[in-house]
Design a protein around this motif. Structure first.
Motif, short mmCIF file in Angstrom:
data_model
loop_
_atom_site.label_atom_id
_atom_site.label_comp_id
_atom_site.label_asym_id
_atom_site.label_seq_id
_atom_site.Cartn_x
_atom_site.Cartn_y
_atom_site.Cartn_z
N VAL A 4 0.85 -1.19 0.00
CA VAL A 4 0.00 0.00 0.00
C VAL A 4 0.88 1.24 0.00
N SER A 5 0.33 2.35 -0.45
CA SER A 5 1.14 3.55 -0.67
C SER A 5 1.45 4.32 0.61
N ASN A 6 0.74 4.05 1.70
CA ASN A 6 0.97 4.79 2.94
C ASN A 6 2.38 4.55 3.46
N LYS A 7 3.04 5.63 3.86
CA LYS A 7 4.36 5.51 4.47
C LYS A 7 4.22 5.45 5.98
N VAL A 8 5.18 4.79 6.61
CA VAL A 8 5.17 4.70 8.07
C VAL A 8 6.47 5.29 8.61
N SER A 9 6.38 5.86 9.80
CA SER A 9 7.56 6.41 10.47
C SER A 9 7.62 5.85 11.88
N GLU A 30 3.80 5.17 13.18
CA GLU A 30 2.76 6.08 12.70
C GLU A 30 2.55 5.90 11.20
N VAL A 31 1.29 5.64 10.80
CA VAL A 31 0.95 5.49 9.39
C VAL A 31 0.50 6.84 8.84
N GLN A 32 1.18 7.35 7.85
CA GLN A 32 0.82 8.64 7.27
C GLN A 32 -0.41 8.49 6.37
N GLY A 33 -1.42 9.32 6.62
CA GLY A 33 -2.64 9.25 5.83
C GLY A 33 -3.46 8.01 6.12
N GLY A 34 -3.30 7.46 7.30
CA GLY A 34 -4.00 6.21 7.62
C GLY A 34 -5.24 6.39 8.46
N GLU A 35 -5.76 7.62 8.53
CA GLU A 35 -6.95 7.89 9.33
C GLU A 35 -8.16 7.13 8.77
N GLY A 36 -8.97 6.62 9.68
CA GLY A 36 -10.19 5.92 9.28
C GLY A 36 -9.98 4.46 8.93
N GLY A 66 20.79 -1.61 18.32
CA GLY A 66 20.69 -1.98 16.92
C GLY A 66 19.56 -1.24 16.22
N ASP A 67 19.16 -1.74 15.04
CA ASP A 67 18.14 -1.10 14.22
C ASP A 67 16.76 -1.67 14.51
N TYR A 68 15.81 -0.78 14.75
CA TYR A 68 14.41 -1.14 14.97
C TYR A 68 13.58 -0.53 13.84
N SER A 69 12.56 -1.26 13.36
CA SER A 69 11.69 -0.75 12.31
C SER A 69 10.31 -1.38 12.43
N CYS A 70 9.37 -0.82 11.68
CA CYS A 70 8.01 -1.35 11.73
C CYS A 70 7.34 -1.20 10.38
N LYS A 71 6.26 -1.93 10.18
CA LYS A 71 5.38 -1.72 9.04
C LYS A 71 3.96 -2.03 9.50
N SER A 72 2.99 -1.72 8.65
CA SER A 72 1.60 -1.86 9.05
C SER A 72 0.77 -2.46 7.93
N ARG A 73 -0.35 -3.06 8.32
CA ARG A 73 -1.28 -3.61 7.34
C ARG A 73 -2.71 -3.39 7.84
N PRO A 74 -3.66 -3.19 6.92
CA PRO A 74 -5.06 -3.06 7.34
C PRO A 74 -5.54 -4.37 7.96
N THR A 75 -6.32 -4.26 9.02
CA THR A 75 -6.76 -5.49 9.70
C THR A 75 -7.73 -6.30 8.84
N THR A 82 2.25 -1.97 4.24
CA THR A 82 3.15 -0.88 3.88
C THR A 82 4.57 -1.44 3.74
N LYS A 83 5.44 -0.60 3.26
CA LYS A 83 6.85 -0.95 3.30
C LYS A 83 7.37 -0.76 4.73
N TRP A 84 8.52 -1.31 5.00
CA TRP A 84 9.13 -1.12 6.31
C TRP A 84 9.53 0.35 6.48
N SER A 85 9.40 0.83 7.70
CA SER A 85 9.82 2.20 8.00
C SER A 85 11.34 2.31 7.90
N LYS A 86 11.80 3.55 7.85
CA LYS A 86 13.23 3.78 7.96
C LYS A 86 13.70 3.29 9.33
N ALA A 87 14.80 2.60 9.36
CA ALA A 87 15.28 2.01 10.61
C ALA A 87 15.62 3.10 11.63
#
Length: 204
Positions: A4-9, A30-36, A66-75, A82-87
């Motif tokens: 999906v196109s939403n970016k995560v931080s 945090e998912v950018q533009g992920g409201e609703g 070390g490096d920590y990162s996250c990504k998100s998906r609609p339930t 989403t793609k993985w966030s910047k580490a």
């Protein structure tokens, strides 16, 4: 898996530059533009498999740097994410090096006392080493305080201490402390005014 196109931080609180082992911090994905949209979150951490949560906040006890990162998906869509966030690189300190007095300007000829705190066990459980620019000033001493008298320009640089637990190979090192030793202005003037015989021109 569709992206999906939403970016995560990924951010941290508190946002201290220095975090010590055993302290608690909260990571927020945090998912950018992920409201609703209802999201679930997948986390990636050093030396471990990924795992998922329903919450965007994850509170950890500082232990593994070390490096920590996250990504998100609609339930409601297990085939999109989403793609993985910047580490986010986290470095957890094992020991602390401080110095007194905390003058903003340090001059040649003055003294400083460094203190190496292992933040673990008793003071006499350790043998201490103090280095400047990775060159050893004191090695395997039993006291955690180091006093340097008559500072000179060679004492400018990055100081770091390390501790070796007695009777073992367990060793850990502190943060680095930058010190700059200045020559007082009065001394600079005297040195500039001092000339040798070879530099003096005599008119006959």
């Amino acid at each position: 898996m569709e992206t999906v196109s939403n970016k995560v931080s990924l951010t941290q609180k508190p946002s201290w530059s220095q975090i010590f082992r055993g302290e608690r911090i909260t990571l927020t994905c945090e998912v950018q533009g992920g409201e609703g949209v209802q999201w679930e979150y997948e986390w990636r951490r050093p030396q471990s498999q990924t795992f998922r949560t329903k919450q965007k906040d994850w509170t950890i006890t500082a232990s593994i740097s070390g490096d920590y990162s996250c990504k998100s998906r609609p339930t409601d869509d297990s085939y999109s994410a989403t793609k993985w966030s910047k580490a986010l690189r986290l470095s957890f300190l094992d020991a602390v090096l401080t110095f007194e007095p905390k003058w903003s300007i340090i001059f040649t000829g003055e003294s400083l006392t460094f203190k190496c705190d292992m933040k673990e066990g008793r003071t006499d459980d350790w043998k201490y080493t103090l280095k400047i620019n990775d060159w050893t000033l004191y090695s395997d001493v039993t006291q955690q305080d180091f006093k340097i008298n008559l500072l000179d320009k060679s004492h400018s640089g990055d100081f770091q201490c390390c501790g070796l637990r007695k009777g073992s190979d367990y060793k850990k090192c502190s943060n680095r402390v930058s010190i700059h030793v200045s020559v007082p202005a009065k001394i600079k003037v005297l040195q500039a005014d001092r000339v040798g015989p070879s530099s003096v021109k005599v008119k006959h």
